[in-house]
Write an enzyme that holds these catalytic residues in place. Sequence first.
Site, PDB file in Angstrom:
ATOM      1  N   CYS A 188       0.836  -1.190   0.000  1.00 10.16           N
ATOM      2  CA  CYS A 188       0.000   0.000   0.000  1.00 10.16           C
ATOM      3  C   CYS A 188       0.873   1.242   0.000  1.00 10.16           C
ATOM      4  O   CYS A 188       1.877   1.294   0.710  1.00 10.16           O
ATOM      5  CB  CYS A 188      -0.842  -0.059   1.268  1.00 10.16           C
ATOM      6  SG  CYS A 188      -1.534   1.491   1.727  1.00 10.16           S
ATOM      7  N   THR A 190      -0.682   4.388   0.203  1.00 10.65           N
ATOM      8  CA  THR A 190      -1.602   5.467   0.586  1.00 10.65           C
ATOM      9  C   THR A 190      -0.922   6.520   1.465  1.00 10.65           C
ATOM     10  O   THR A 190      -1.118   7.718   1.279  1.00 10.65           O
ATOM     11  CB  THR A 190      -2.834   4.880   1.307  1.00 10.65           C
ATOM     12  OG1 THR A 190      -3.562   4.119   0.338  1.00 10.65           O
ATOM     13  CG2 THR A 190      -3.733   5.949   1.881  1.00 10.65           C
TER      14      THR A 190
END
Length: 353
Positions: A188, A190
């Site tokens: 990830c 993010t």
Amino acid sequence: MRVETELKFDFDDVLIRPKRSTLTSRKDVDLYRTFKFRNGGSYHGIPVMAANMDGVGTLEVGETLESLGLFTCYKKNIDEADLINALGHCPGPRCEKPAQHAAITIGRNEQDYDKLERIHKKVSVANICIDVANGYSQSFVDFVKRVRDTYPHSNIFAGNVVTGEMVEELLLAGADVIKVGIGSGSVCTTRIKTGVGYPQFSCIAECADAAHGLDGHIIADGGCTTPGDVAKAFGAGADFVMLGSMLAGSTEGGGDKIEIDGKEYVEFYGMSSKKANEKHNGGLKGYRTSEGRRVAIPYKGSMQYIVQDILGGVRSACTYAGASKLKHLSKCATFIRCTKTHSKVYESNTLEI
Ligand code: 5GP
């Protein structure tokens, strides 16, 4: 603008303190749990879940994990007929014995809602995982309510969120189990692309507290890189722990093999990565950025051995903490804040682990 100054922890910031105990062998530790969900459903099994990702939440993984007592959240893009067959364990028009160790995963759009409806006409779906990257929007809460109203007898898992107030909101909207973790996943990006996130260990502890106060449950999703992290997640209060990369690279997960310097690797990528968007959504839309990595994971072989390694670690953690059952681990665990969790001296030239 406001800054919260209370320190929040990740798995690497804590260790479980060993305690005097009367347990004799880790083989006696009971990892099975029975949950009664707040809307009437239940689950009995080992509460470790395969993430709904390519290479992890596949039908083949689901079959193997079910035989080992674990759970699978099927990835979103499985062929509908195959999914119905797997969920029902029988190809009949409507199966009365739905799979208990697997969930169908949907997003929150109309196509997903219609897909769930079509599948439910063929096989009663025991577990529905409503999965979005950001579970904080009112439209998501409304969607959860709508699914609850339509499927009163299914267990609903919903997420992802990272704070107690949103756990409560989603439980009150009709979910049974809340998936927690934003930005913690292995592939990830993010936190890098948006600056948003919450350290996973504190997220689990705070969200579990909020959920348990309403007879709800949580899934700790993302960030576990070792069996020790899985034990810490349970110790922090997670009811279920969801794993992506730790279960990736298996024979059952499929995925493209890559050879690098004579060693076998398997391609693995985040479900918001450029690769996943190209594969499933016709490419990255003009207004989005990729929020996931594409990586090479060493090929690990059969899922059975991967699971044995993870559960062996959790069993051992329970004996160190004095918990004869996984159920007792969060009550037994005392965590200590630390600045170094383990020696890294031979990390680059380890022969076997
Ligand atoms: P892992 O166990 O690999 O650390 O984390 C798995 C979790 O990462 C998944 O269950 C999901 O919540 C999250 N995840 C998977 N793909 C992506 C992605 O592309 N971007 C982000 N932000 N999270 C992802």
